[in-house]
Design an enzyme around this catalytic site. Structure first.
Site, PDB file in Angstrom:
ATOM      1  N   GLY A  71       0.810  -1.220   0.000  1.00  0.00           N
ATOM      2  CA  GLY A  71       0.000   0.000   0.000  1.00  0.00           C
ATOM      3  C   GLY A  71       0.840   1.265   0.000  1.00  0.00           C
ATOM      4  N   THR A  72       1.905   1.269   0.775  1.00  0.00           N
ATOM      5  CA  THR A  72       2.728   2.485   0.884  1.00  0.00           C
ATOM      6  C   THR A  72       3.354   2.828  -0.463  1.00  0.00           C
ATOM      7  OG1 THR A  72       3.153   1.956   3.197  1.00  0.00           O
ATOM      8  CG2 THR A  72       4.655   3.521   2.159  1.00  0.00           C
ATOM      9  N   ASN A 150      -8.639   3.573   8.089  1.00  0.00           N
ATOM     10  CA  ASN A 150      -8.063   2.424   8.796  1.00  0.00           C
ATOM     11  C   ASN A 150      -8.355   2.442  10.294  1.00  0.00           C
ATOM     12  OD1 ASN A 150      -6.230   4.634   7.951  1.00  0.00           O
ATOM     13  ND2 ASN A 150      -4.881   3.793   9.511  1.00  0.00           N
ATOM     14  N   GLN A 178      -7.863  -0.412   2.917  1.00  0.00           N
ATOM     15  CA  GLN A 178      -8.749  -1.024   3.915  1.00  0.00           C
ATOM     16  C   GLN A 178     -10.093  -1.460   3.343  1.00  0.00           C
ATOM     17  OE1 GLN A 178      -8.001  -2.015   6.883  1.00  0.00           O
ATOM     18  NE2 GLN A 178      -6.049  -0.967   7.179  1.00  0.00           N
ATOM     19  N   SER A 198      -3.479  -3.488  -0.854  1.00  0.00           N
ATOM     20  CA  SER A 198      -2.344  -4.166  -0.229  1.00  0.00           C
ATOM     21  C   SER A 198      -2.698  -5.616   0.097  1.00  0.00           C
ATOM     22  CB  SER A 198      -1.987  -3.406   1.050  1.00  0.00           C
ATOM     23  OG  SER A 198      -0.987  -4.090   1.763  1.00  0.00           O
ATOM     24  N   THR A 236      12.752  -7.149 -10.274  1.00  0.00           N
ATOM     25  CA  THR A 236      12.313  -8.544 -10.431  1.00  0.00           C
ATOM     26  C   THR A 236      11.046  -8.765  -9.621  1.00  0.00           C
ATOM     27  OG1 THR A 236      14.581  -9.238 -10.750  1.00  0.00           O
ATOM     28  CG2 THR A 236      13.019 -10.955 -10.101  1.00  0.00           C
ATOM     29  N   CYS A 324       0.451   1.778  12.718  1.00  0.00           N
ATOM     30  CA  CYS A 324       1.600   2.543  12.249  1.00  0.00           C
ATOM     31  C   CYS A 324       1.892   3.693  13.200  1.00  0.00           C
ATOM     32  CB  CYS A 324       1.326   3.073  10.844  1.00  0.00           C
ATOM     33  SG  CYS A 324       0.638   1.835   9.771  1.00  0.00           S
TER      34      CYS A 324
HETATM   35  N1  PLP Z   1      -3.166   2.824   3.536  1.00  0.00           N
HETATM   36  C1  PLP Z   1      -3.950   2.412   4.537  1.00  0.00           C
HETATM   37  C2  PLP Z   1      -5.332   2.965   4.659  1.00  0.00           C
HETATM   38  C3  PLP Z   1      -3.490   1.475   5.460  1.00  0.00           C
HETATM   39  O1  PLP Z   1      -4.282   1.069   6.456  1.00  0.00           O
HETATM   40  C4  PLP Z   1      -2.168   0.969   5.321  1.00  0.00           C
HETATM   41  C5  PLP Z   1      -1.609   0.025   6.324  1.00  0.00           C
HETATM   42  O2  PLP Z   1      -1.957   0.057   7.483  1.00  0.00           O
HETATM   43  C6  PLP Z   1      -1.398   1.414   4.242  1.00  0.00           C
HETATM   44  C7  PLP Z   1      -1.917   2.347   3.369  1.00  0.00           C
HETATM   45  C8  PLP Z   1       0.001   0.901   4.020  1.00  0.00           C
HETATM   46  O3  PLP Z   1      -0.043  -0.365   3.424  1.00  0.00           O
HETATM   47  P1  PLP Z   1       1.240  -1.350   3.471  1.00  0.00           P
HETATM   48  O4  PLP Z   1       1.354  -1.821   4.886  1.00  0.00           O
HETATM   49  O5  PLP Z   1       0.916  -2.447   2.520  1.00  0.00           O
HETATM   50  O6  PLP Z   1       2.417  -0.549   3.022  1.00  0.00           O
END
Ligand code: PLP
Length: 386
Positions: A71-72, A150, A178, A198, A236, A324
């Site tokens: 996700g990030t 989230n 989410q 993600s 890769t 986080c």
């Molecule tokens: N965006 C949201 C809304 C999330 O809840 C999260 C993870 O908690 C992320 C992005 C980040 O995803 P990833 O952990 O796959 O990098």
């Protein structure tokens, strides 16, 4: 002691079926999909299948899927890549309640000459679409607004927002990390341009995700140095991760309605019982427009971290704010944006369920919560002693 896992917005258990699909890809089928030989080349077929499985879950064409590391990365690529492809506009609109992956990427843009607008939310965590309409102008290059929060599970009316934004010729990205797998999404009927998801939030592996890029959306490559993903994301491929994500998407699509109805029933049972049995507790977030698996409850006069530690002693995993943000004593930026008073924001707990949770686990937690809150309040200097 058995673990009761109610922290599924932080991460989820990998489904057994997903693990089974991934296993051969480590020691047997370990080739590089870019190799000329059959041993490596056969993996291209597996990646193609995963692309189709992911596309089916979100209602898009497989060619619109780019596999990323999660996700990030998807969020960062969407934001930075779409700006790099549009050079003369300088305004970006987002919200105050985004995940840090979006918020930090947007705030960094201010150091590069962009104006970043963070839309407010009301006390239920809802957006004012009139404010969005008012802020959209000819200088706006990108709007990035999450699908579901989230921390509270509040769901934004994303298709309506996408229509408003793209109708003004502005690129629209949504962080749907989410939402995907918990509520229906059909990109064929939406005007969303870019979407992040993600693997580890939907019973797939960690370290793999998707960036959906609508055909025709301009996006500069974020990672360069290889031809993978049709030149849009070099490196890769994480073949086991991609194959696992594909299977997780297939399972999520099969279980979307029935699975999430079950989860919602358990979530509602847990939430109602806790609110009823623990005095001075309140729900955070729009009760009616929420993910089926999430509840965020504030308990006055107690610290969320203290509740988490007590729950942990009974094997119950939950979270205070987003995972986080843990490790920081700052109250959640989401609850603060909603105007939740400082004391209540500090005493907030998020329970996030999955299809693997059971009625027994809910009953067990319902039994443990009231004595935990009572005990912590007896120790609290803020509660008047009788
Ligand atoms: N965006 C949201 C809304 C999330 O809840 C999260 C993870 O908690 C992320 C992005 C980040 O995803 P990833 O952990 O796959 O990098």
């Amino acid at each position: 002691m058995k673990t009761v896992y109610f922290d599924n917005n932080a991460t989820t258990k990998v489904a057994e079926e997903v693990l089974e699909e991934m296993k051969p890809l480590f020691c047997d089928l370990y080739g590089n999909p870019s190799s000329m030989h059959t041993f490596g080349g056969q993996l291209g077929r597996k990646i193609r299948r995963a692309r189709e499985q992911a596309a089916r879950l979100i209602g898009c064409d497989p060619t619109e899927i780019i596999f990323t590391s999660g996700g990030t990365e998807s969020d960062n690529t969407a934001i930075k890549g779409s700006l790099a492809a549009a050079l003369n506009k300088r305004k970006v609109i987002t919200t105050r309640v985004e995940h840090p992956a979006v918020l930090a990427a947007c705030r960094d843009l201010e150091n590069h000459g962009y104006t970043v607008i963070e839309l407010a939310v009301d006390k239920e965590g809802r957006l004012d679409l009139a404010e969005l309409e008012e802020k959209l102008d000819d200088d706006t290059v990108l709007v990035t607004i999450m699908h579901a929060n989230n921390e509270t599970g509040v769901v934004f009316p994303i298709d309506k927002i996408a229509e408003m934004v793209t109708g003004r010729g502005v690129v629209f990205h949504t962080d749907a990390v989410q939402a995907v797998g918990k509520i229906p999404l059909n990109l064929a009927k939406s005007s969303i341009d870019l979407l992040s998801l993600s693997g580890h939030k939907l019973h797939g592996p960690k370290g793999v995700g998707v960036l959906y890029v609508r055909k025709g959306t301009r996006l500069a490559s974020f990672m360069v140095g290889g031809h993978q993903e049709a030149g849009r994301r070099a490196g890769t491929e994480n073949v086991p991760g991609i194959v696992g994500l594909g299977k997780a998407c297939e399972l999520a699509a099969q279980d979307l309605e029935q699975g999430n109805n079950k989860v919602k029933r358990l979530r509602d049972k847990l939430e109602n019982a806790i609110l009823k049995s623990c005095p001075d507790s309140r729900l955070n977030g729009d009760k009616d427009n929420r993910l089926p698996n999430t509840t965020n409850i504030s308990f006055e006069y107690v610290e969320g971290e203290a509740i988490l530690l007590m729950l942990d002693k009974f094997g119950i995993c939950a979270s205070s704010g987003s995972a986080c943000a843990s490790g920081s004593l700052e109250p959640s930026h989401v609850l603060r944006a909603m105007g939740v008073p400082f004391t209540a924001a500090h005493g907030s707990i998020r329970f996030s369920l999955s299809r693997y949770n059971t009625e027994q686990e809910v009953d067990y937690t319902i039994e443990k919560m009231p004595p935990i809150i009572k005990k912590l309040r007896e120790l609290s200097p803020f509660v008047a002693k009788s």
